[in-house]
Design an enzyme around this catalytic site. Sequence first.
Site, PDB file in Angstrom:
ATOM      1  N   ARG A  56       0.836  -1.215   0.000  1.00 32.80           N
ATOM      2  CA  ARG A  56       0.000   0.000   0.000  1.00 32.80           C
ATOM      3  C   ARG A  56       0.861   1.252   0.000  1.00 32.80           C
ATOM      4  NH1 ARG A  56      -2.057   2.212   4.603  1.00 32.80           N
ATOM      5  NH2 ARG A  56      -2.542   0.230   5.575  1.00 32.80           N
ATOM      6  N   TYR A 109      -9.988  19.487 -16.504  1.00 37.52           N
ATOM      7  CA  TYR A 109     -10.531  18.136 -16.664  1.00 37.52           C
ATOM      8  C   TYR A 109     -11.748  18.026 -15.748  1.00 37.52           C
ATOM      9  CZ  TYR A 109     -10.901  13.088 -16.253  1.00 37.52           C
ATOM     10  OH  TYR A 109     -11.375  11.815 -16.241  1.00 37.52           O
ATOM     11  N   ASP A 180      -1.264  19.401 -14.344  1.00 40.03           N
ATOM     12  CA  ASP A 180      -1.668  18.155 -14.996  1.00 40.03           C
ATOM     13  C   ASP A 180      -1.016  18.163 -16.385  1.00 40.03           C
ATOM     14  OD1 ASP A 180      -3.011  16.190 -16.503  1.00 40.03           O
ATOM     15  OD2 ASP A 180      -4.878  16.461 -15.397  1.00 40.03           O
ATOM     16  N   LYS A 205      -3.758   7.163 -19.833  1.00 37.10           N
ATOM     17  CA  LYS A 205      -3.826   7.636 -21.210  1.00 37.10           C
ATOM     18  C   LYS A 205      -2.531   7.259 -21.949  1.00 37.10           C
ATOM     19  CE  LYS A 205      -7.665   9.331 -19.544  1.00 37.10           C
ATOM     20  NZ  LYS A 205      -7.879  10.668 -19.043  1.00 37.10           N
TER      21      LYS A 205
HETATM   22  C1  LIG Z   1      -8.345  11.063 -17.656  1.00 40.60           C
HETATM   23  C2  LIG Z   1      -7.762  12.300 -17.105  1.00 40.60           C
HETATM   24  C3  LIG Z   1      -7.533  12.448 -15.737  1.00 40.60           C
HETATM   25  C4  LIG Z   1      -7.969  11.425 -14.730  1.00 40.60           C
HETATM   26  O1  LIG Z   1      -7.250  10.249 -14.830  1.00 40.60           O
HETATM   27  P1  LIG Z   1      -7.820   8.820 -14.402  1.00 40.60           P
HETATM   28  O2  LIG Z   1      -6.665   7.929 -14.592  1.00 40.60           O
HETATM   29  O3  LIG Z   1      -8.984   8.538 -15.294  1.00 40.60           O
HETATM   30  O4  LIG Z   1      -8.252   8.951 -12.966  1.00 40.60           O
HETATM   31  C5  LIG Z   1      -6.902  13.598 -15.307  1.00 40.60           C
HETATM   32  N1  LIG Z   1      -6.537  14.576 -16.163  1.00 40.60           N
HETATM   33  C6  LIG Z   1      -6.778  14.478 -17.474  1.00 40.60           C
HETATM   34  C7  LIG Z   1      -6.345  15.584 -18.368  1.00 40.60           C
HETATM   35  C8  LIG Z   1      -7.404  13.343 -17.990  1.00 40.60           C
HETATM   36  O5  LIG Z   1      -7.667  13.273 -19.297  1.00 40.60           O
END
Ligand SMILES: *Cc1c(COP(=O)(O)O)cnc(C)c1O
Length: 386
Positions: A56, A109, A180, A205
């Site tokens: 964890r 997002y 991000d 992604k």
């Molecule tokens: C998909 C996404 C997230 C969230 O990620 P998850 O792995 O789905 O929790 C955050 N920021 C952006 C820009 C995203 O496209």
Amino acid sequence: MDNGDLDPGTILAHDGRHPYDAVVPPIVQTSLFTFASYQEALRTFAGEEKRSIYSRVGNPTVAEFECRVAALEGAETARGFASGMAAISGAVLANVSAGERIVAVRHLYPDTYRLFETLLPRFGIRTDYVDGGDLAAVAAALPGARLLYLESPTSWVFETQDLAAIGALARRHDVLTIIDNSWATPLLQQPLRHGIDLVVHTASKYLSGHSDTVAGVVAGSTERIARLDAGVIPYLGAKLSPFDAWLLVRGLRTLEVRLRAHEQRALVVARWLAGRPEVIRVRHPALDGRVDGRQLLGSSGLFSFELRDGLSVERFVDALRLFRLGVSWGGHESLVFPAEITLRQAGGPNSARAFGVSPRTIRLHVGLETVADLLADLQRAMAASA
Ligand SMILES: *Cc1c(COP(=O)(O)O)cnc(C)c1O
């Protein structure tokens, strides 16, 4: 892994030595790690000895992923999370307290926006939104804030921020910066080098690239990551699992070649759309002149466009065969998603303003299919939308 001054593509393709001289690291699929003696356990818990205790909080396969992302971002260290949202909420919660204020760029997002608008207010944390392209607006919002949250380019409308200028502003006001960086990946943008404090990614992604993993990661200095280790990771408990980390290490090997292919195909598709009479506008950072070779080194495969009034978004989407209807992006497959559905989910009169999109906006992720097939698919859907 000692990466010295290697090129990012080399870091990802090359590998260190693993048990049995395997070229791939093992999946250390265990919940706990035992100690040889009372003294060893005592030293480990006292922080005098670094070794695994419990998955964890840390695991060797997860560390393989973390050290690759840290190397790519030019960070001292990184931490893997069970999702991008776990990485984002962890990085934010480690750094804000009740009564403090966050400044965020607009058009985030959607689930990040909802984190700021639903969960954090319950703990007395307020968020103000600014146009991240307007430095004067950012400067005006910063005094007294604890945290500046960035996303560049933003989801859906792909607005960018000048990271070096914003990072300098935030430091002047003693405000921590988090970005991000999911759209660009560390291959196309390295925010820490421009003075941003922490980088978060969804690894679901491009870092994964195969649409088979939900994961996230935070990268930064040892000191800033120590705050996450001490303050959130053990208690929120959203650590990346060994198997997902192993899939990510595997996905990362081809990140550079995949990203190049996404970029080339998406540029062809975006330019084709820009020339179509059915399309009012295309929002793509490269077409909008945002790829400057200094901060943003290239573009990826996600962008959006607006369909002219009178044409049916529903018929357009339903006529597509290769672009499949679904959320997410960054995998091998091309995807389409209409803003209208996201806006309905978000609800409320402010949602269109919050995400910066009209209901006629359609987001595409251009996958790894042959571009001629993708254009034929779009052409058919354009005809069906009339
Ligand atoms: C998909 C996404 C997230 C969230 O990620 P998850 O792995 O789905 O929790 C955050 N920021 C952006 C820009 C995203 O496209």
